[in-house]
Design a protein around this motif. Sequence first.
Motif, mmCIF file in Angstrom:
data_model
loop_
_atom_site.group_PDB
_atom_site.id
_atom_site.type_symbol
_atom_site.label_atom_id
_atom_site.label_comp_id
_atom_site.label_asym_id
_atom_site.label_seq_id
_atom_site.Cartn_x
_atom_site.Cartn_y
_atom_site.Cartn_z
ATOM 1 N N CYS A 74 -9.870 -4.111 -5.129
ATOM 2 C CA CYS A 74 -11.093 -4.894 -5.375
ATOM 3 C C CYS A 74 -12.373 -4.057 -5.361
ATOM 4 N N GLY A 75 -12.295 -2.805 -4.893
ATOM 5 C CA GLY A 75 -13.471 -1.944 -4.881
ATOM 6 C C GLY A 75 -14.298 -2.010 -3.608
ATOM 7 N N SER A 76 -13.891 -2.837 -2.643
ATOM 8 C CA SER A 76 -14.641 -2.964 -1.392
ATOM 9 C C SER A 76 -14.633 -1.640 -0.624
ATOM 10 N N ARG A 77 -15.693 -1.412 0.154
ATOM 11 C CA ARG A 77 -15.789 -0.204 0.967
ATOM 12 C C ARG A 77 -15.730 -0.529 2.462
ATOM 13 N N GLU A 78 -15.367 -1.756 2.796
ATOM 14 C CA GLU A 78 -15.349 -2.176 4.196
ATOM 15 C C GLU A 78 -13.940 -2.538 4.647
ATOM 16 N N ASN A 79 -13.694 -2.340 5.941
ATOM 17 C CA ASN A 79 -12.401 -2.681 6.567
ATOM 18 C C ASN A 79 -11.225 -2.063 5.818
ATOM 19 N N LEU A 80 -11.282 -0.758 5.583
ATOM 20 C CA LEU A 80 -10.252 -0.085 4.794
ATOM 21 C C LEU A 80 -8.998 0.208 5.615
ATOM 22 N N THR A 81 -7.872 0.061 4.943
ATOM 23 C CA THR A 81 -6.564 0.361 5.522
ATOM 24 C C THR A 81 -5.765 1.140 4.491
ATOM 25 N N ILE A 82 -4.548 1.461 4.849
ATOM 26 C CA ILE A 82 -3.639 2.139 3.917
ATOM 27 C C ILE A 82 -2.565 1.155 3.488
ATOM 28 N N ASP A 83 -2.293 1.126 2.186
ATOM 29 C CA ASP A 83 -1.270 0.221 1.655
ATOM 30 C C ASP A 83 -0.162 1.021 0.994
ATOM 31 N N HIS A 84 1.083 0.635 1.253
ATOM 32 C CA HIS A 84 2.247 1.210 0.571
ATOM 33 C C HIS A 84 2.504 0.383 -0.680
ATOM 34 N N LEU A 85 2.465 0.991 -1.868
ATOM 35 C CA LEU A 85 2.713 0.242 -3.108
ATOM 36 C C LEU A 85 4.100 -0.381 -3.078
ATOM 37 N N VAL A 139 -2.149 3.953 -1.197
ATOM 38 C CA VAL A 139 -3.494 3.757 -1.714
ATOM 39 C C VAL A 139 -4.378 3.202 -0.604
ATOM 40 N N THR A 140 -5.676 3.336 -0.788
ATOM 41 C CA THR A 140 -6.639 2.739 0.125
ATOM 42 C C THR A 140 -6.813 1.278 -0.279
ATOM 43 N N ALA A 141 -6.751 0.381 0.708
ATOM 44 C CA ALA A 141 -6.923 -1.050 0.444
ATOM 45 C C ALA A 141 -7.736 -1.664 1.569
ATOM 46 N N CYS A 142 -8.515 -2.669 1.241
ATOM 47 C CA CYS A 142 -9.238 -3.391 2.293
ATOM 48 C C CYS A 142 -8.237 -4.314 2.991
ATOM 49 N N LYS A 143 -8.599 -4.768 4.180
ATOM 50 C CA LYS A 143 -7.683 -5.616 4.953
ATOM 51 C C LYS A 143 -7.329 -6.892 4.189
ATOM 52 N N HIS A 144 -8.296 -7.453 3.479
ATOM 53 C CA HIS A 144 -8.056 -8.694 2.738
ATOM 54 C C HIS A 144 -6.994 -8.491 1.643
ATOM 55 N N CYS A 145 -7.155 -7.459 0.827
ATOM 56 C CA CYS A 145 -6.189 -7.199 -0.257
ATOM 57 C C CYS A 145 -4.827 -6.802 0.304
ATOM 58 N N ASN A 146 -4.835 -6.032 1.390
ATOM 59 C CA ASN A 146 -3.576 -5.602 1.990
ATOM 60 C C ASN A 146 -2.815 -6.814 2.528
ATOM 61 N N ALA A 147 -3.526 -7.747 3.144
ATOM 62 C CA ALA A 147 -2.881 -8.958 3.659
ATOM 63 C C ALA A 147 -2.387 -9.834 2.507
ATOM 64 N N LYS A 148 -3.178 -9.924 1.430
ATOM 65 C CA LYS A 148 -2.783 -10.720 0.254
ATOM 66 C C LYS A 148 -1.516 -10.159 -0.377
ATOM 67 N N LYS A 149 -1.427 -8.840 -0.439
ATOM 68 C CA LYS A 149 -0.258 -8.182 -1.031
ATOM 69 C C LYS A 149 0.962 -8.361 -0.139
ATOM 70 N N GLY A 150 0.758 -8.227 1.163
ATOM 71 C CA GLY A 150 1.855 -8.433 2.108
ATOM 72 C C GLY A 150 3.043 -7.525 1.831
ATOM 73 N N ASP A 151 4.228 -8.125 1.766
ATOM 74 C CA ASP A 151 5.484 -7.387 1.593
ATOM 75 C C ASP A 151 5.937 -7.397 0.132
ATOM 76 N N MET A 152 4.950 -7.345 -0.784
ATOM 77 C CA MET A 152 5.268 -7.372 -2.216
ATOM 78 C C MET A 152 4.728 -6.110 -2.881
ATOM 79 N N THR A 153 5.097 -5.914 -4.128
ATOM 80 C CA THR A 153 4.493 -4.848 -4.917
ATOM 81 C C THR A 153 3.177 -5.400 -5.472
ATOM 82 N N PRO A 154 2.282 -4.547 -5.942
ATOM 83 C CA PRO A 154 1.029 -5.067 -6.509
ATOM 84 C C PRO A 154 1.255 -6.057 -7.653
#
Length: 170
Positions: free
Chosen positions: A87-98, A113-128
Amino acid sequence: MNGKVLVLNQDYSPLAICSVNRAFLLVFLEKAELLEADQEEAIHTVDATFEKPTVIKINRYINVPYRGVVLTRQNLFKRDNNCCQYCGSRENLTIDHLIPRSRGGRSVWDNLVTACKHCNAKKGDMTPDQAGLKLARLPYRPTYIMFLRNSMGDMRKEWLNYLKASKVAS
């Protein structure tokens, strides 16, 4: 004497970045050759004036073992320009496994990849693709030269030709 100097190996490949003091000493002791000097500033002593180095070349070849970029959280964020690749956010960054670790995904440059907490939670245990998320750019393993070039915010214009030329070689 503040500032940074690009240090090249004898074959003109980038070796390191050092202080002006260290570079001047290497040139003065004839252990390095001055390739580029600051056109606006000089080094003054009581009875002499010397060019202030910006690029130097070591006179004897230094054999450097493989210069890979170590996979760390900070280096991964640096590679991704400190922004979420979804999403391009620069806040609450985490690491995501594709490919999630639960599905055999490994912790390697091409799978992280770098992901914000929101996108990482949305992705969960799935691929992008399964989560309906699009990557801004595909992950890649950065080269040492690329990392050197990208990590220097205040890169001098004199360095560009030397760093561009080495991109072809690496």
